[in-house]
Design a protein around this motif. Structure first.
Motif, PDB file in Angstrom:
ATOM      1  N   GLY A  14      49.116 -10.786  27.967  1.00  0.00           N
ATOM      2  CA  GLY A  14      47.687 -10.832  28.230  1.00  0.00           C
ATOM      3  C   GLY A  14      46.856 -10.624  26.975  1.00  0.00           C
ATOM      4  O   GLY A  14      45.697 -11.013  26.916  1.00  0.00           O
ATOM      5  N   LYS A  15      47.445 -10.036  25.967  1.00  0.00           N
ATOM      6  CA  LYS A  15      46.729  -9.797  24.716  1.00  0.00           C
ATOM      7  C   LYS A  15      46.561 -11.086  23.915  1.00  0.00           C
ATOM      8  O   LYS A  15      45.850 -11.108  22.926  1.00  0.00           O
ATOM      9  N   ASP A  16      47.215 -12.141  24.320  1.00  0.00           N
ATOM     10  CA  ASP A  16      47.123 -13.423  23.621  1.00  0.00           C
ATOM     11  C   ASP A  16      45.938 -14.248  24.087  1.00  0.00           C
ATOM     12  O   ASP A  16      45.738 -15.353  23.613  1.00  0.00           O
ATOM     13  N   TRP A  17      45.146 -13.726  24.998  1.00  0.00           N
ATOM     14  CA  TRP A  17      44.021 -14.463  25.572  1.00  0.00           C
ATOM     15  C   TRP A  17      42.711 -13.749  25.298  1.00  0.00           C
ATOM     16  O   TRP A  17      42.670 -12.533  25.203  1.00  0.00           O
ATOM     17  N   ALA A  18      41.634 -14.518  25.206  1.00  0.00           N
ATOM     18  CA  ALA A  18      40.302 -13.951  25.009  1.00  0.00           C
ATOM     19  C   ALA A  18      39.354 -14.583  26.025  1.00  0.00           C
ATOM     20  O   ALA A  18      39.474 -15.764  26.346  1.00  0.00           O
ATOM     21  N   LYS A  19      38.409 -13.798  26.514  1.00  0.00           N
ATOM     22  CA  LYS A  19      37.414 -14.305  27.444  1.00  0.00           C
ATOM     23  C   LYS A  19      36.216 -14.770  26.615  1.00  0.00           C
ATOM     24  O   LYS A  19      35.605 -13.985  25.901  1.00  0.00           O
ATOM     25  N   VAL A  20      35.896 -16.058  26.715  1.00  0.00           N
ATOM     26  CA  VAL A  20      34.799 -16.639  25.955  1.00  0.00           C
ATOM     27  C   VAL A  20      33.653 -16.941  26.921  1.00  0.00           C
ATOM     28  O   VAL A  20      33.848 -17.587  27.939  1.00  0.00           O
ATOM     29  N   ILE A  21      32.466 -16.464  26.591  1.00  0.00           N
ATOM     30  CA  ILE A  21      31.280 -16.701  27.415  1.00  0.00           C
ATOM     31  C   ILE A  21      30.290 -17.505  26.581  1.00  0.00           C
ATOM     32  O   ILE A  21      29.912 -17.096  25.494  1.00  0.00           O
ATOM     33  N   ARG A  22      29.898 -18.685  27.083  1.00  0.00           N
ATOM     34  CA  ARG A  22      28.948 -19.526  26.373  1.00  0.00           C
ATOM     35  C   ARG A  22      27.723 -19.776  27.228  1.00  0.00           C
ATOM     36  O   ARG A  22      27.815 -19.882  28.439  1.00  0.00           O
ATOM     37  N   ALA A  23      26.597 -19.939  26.560  1.00  0.00           N
ATOM     38  CA  ALA A  23      25.368 -20.337  27.237  1.00  0.00           C
ATOM     39  C   ALA A  23      25.304 -21.859  27.203  1.00  0.00           C
ATOM     40  O   ALA A  23      25.440 -22.471  26.149  1.00  0.00           O
ATOM     41  N   VAL A  24      25.110 -22.471  28.365  1.00  0.00           N
ATOM     42  CA  VAL A  24      25.048 -23.928  28.478  1.00  0.00           C
ATOM     43  C   VAL A  24      23.687 -24.302  29.055  1.00  0.00           C
ATOM     44  O   VAL A  24      23.303 -23.802  30.115  1.00  0.00           O
ATOM     45  N   LYS A  25      22.976 -25.171  28.348  1.00  0.00           N
ATOM     46  CA  LYS A  25      21.647 -25.569  28.792  1.00  0.00           C
ATOM     47  C   LYS A  25      21.747 -26.752  29.752  1.00  0.00           C
ATOM     48  O   LYS A  25      22.388 -27.759  29.454  1.00  0.00           O
ATOM     49  N   PRO A  40      43.254 -19.090  24.694  1.00  0.00           N
ATOM     50  CA  PRO A  40      44.207 -18.425  23.804  1.00  0.00           C
ATOM     51  C   PRO A  40      43.497 -17.957  22.532  1.00  0.00           C
ATOM     52  O   PRO A  40      42.611 -18.635  22.021  1.00  0.00           O
ATOM     53  N   VAL A  41      43.865 -16.787  22.024  1.00  0.00           N
ATOM     54  CA  VAL A  41      43.193 -16.184  20.881  1.00  0.00           C
ATOM     55  C   VAL A  41      43.163 -17.130  19.681  1.00  0.00           C
ATOM     56  O   VAL A  41      42.151 -17.233  19.000  1.00  0.00           O
ATOM     57  N   ASP A  42      44.236 -17.844  19.440  1.00  0.00           N
ATOM     58  CA  ASP A  42      44.276 -18.727  18.281  1.00  0.00           C
ATOM     59  C   ASP A  42      43.435 -19.989  18.453  1.00  0.00           C
ATOM     60  O   ASP A  42      43.216 -20.728  17.501  1.00  0.00           O
ATOM     61  N   LYS A  43      42.903 -20.258  19.638  1.00  0.00           N
ATOM     62  CA  LYS A  43      42.088 -21.448  19.891  1.00  0.00           C
ATOM     63  C   LYS A  43      40.604 -21.127  20.101  1.00  0.00           C
ATOM     64  O   LYS A  43      39.822 -22.016  20.402  1.00  0.00           O
ATOM     65  N   VAL A  44      40.197 -19.872  19.923  1.00  0.00           N
ATOM     66  CA  VAL A  44      38.817 -19.471  20.204  1.00  0.00           C
ATOM     67  C   VAL A  44      37.829 -20.215  19.310  1.00  0.00           C
ATOM     68  O   VAL A  44      36.852 -20.777  19.792  1.00  0.00           O
ATOM     69  N   GLN A  45      38.057 -20.233  18.012  1.00  0.00           N
ATOM     70  CA  GLN A  45      37.123 -20.898  17.096  1.00  0.00           C
ATOM     71  C   GLN A  45      37.028 -22.393  17.393  1.00  0.00           C
ATOM     72  O   GLN A  45      35.951 -22.974  17.340  1.00  0.00           O
ATOM     73  N   GLU A  46      38.141 -23.008  17.715  1.00  0.00           N
ATOM     74  CA  GLU A  46      38.153 -24.435  18.067  1.00  0.00           C
ATOM     75  C   GLU A  46      37.348 -24.670  19.343  1.00  0.00           C
ATOM     76  O   GLU A  46      36.569 -25.629  19.429  1.00  0.00           O
ATOM     77  N   TYR A  47      37.494 -23.807  20.334  1.00  0.00           N
ATOM     78  CA  TYR A  47      36.773 -23.938  21.598  1.00  0.00           C
ATOM     79  C   TYR A  47      35.272 -23.776  21.389  1.00  0.00           C
ATOM     80  O   TYR A  47      34.470 -24.533  21.939  1.00  0.00           O
ATOM     81  N   ILE A  48      34.874 -22.821  20.578  1.00  0.00           N
ATOM     82  CA  ILE A  48      33.458 -22.577  20.335  1.00  0.00           C
ATOM     83  C   ILE A  48      32.833 -23.736  19.573  1.00  0.00           C
ATOM     84  O   ILE A  48      31.690 -24.120  19.857  1.00  0.00           O
TER      85      ILE A  48
END
Length: 53
Positions: A14-25, A40-48
């Motif tokens: 579970g430590k390999d995952w991060a919860k990402v919250i984005r504002a969508v207009k 996944p933690v290693d994909k956070v920057q790519e997702y953002i």
């Protein structure tokens, strides 16, 4: 008030995952909504940096 962590995230994997919250207009109303996803933690920057799919 803080929410409890989901039981599956307390495991070692579970430590390999991060919860990402984005504002969508919204294009229709112009109001912002929030989208939450587990990424996944290693994909956070790519997702953002990419748009919402």
């Amino acid at each position: 008030m803080a929410k409890k962590v989901v039981a599956t995230l307390k495991t070692a994997t579970g430590k390999d995952w991060a919860k990402v919250i984005r504002a969508v207009k919204s294009e229709k109303t112009g109001a912002y909504t929030f989208r939450e996803e587990m990424v996944p933690v290693d994909k956070v920057q790519e997702y953002i940096s990419t748009g919402v799919k």
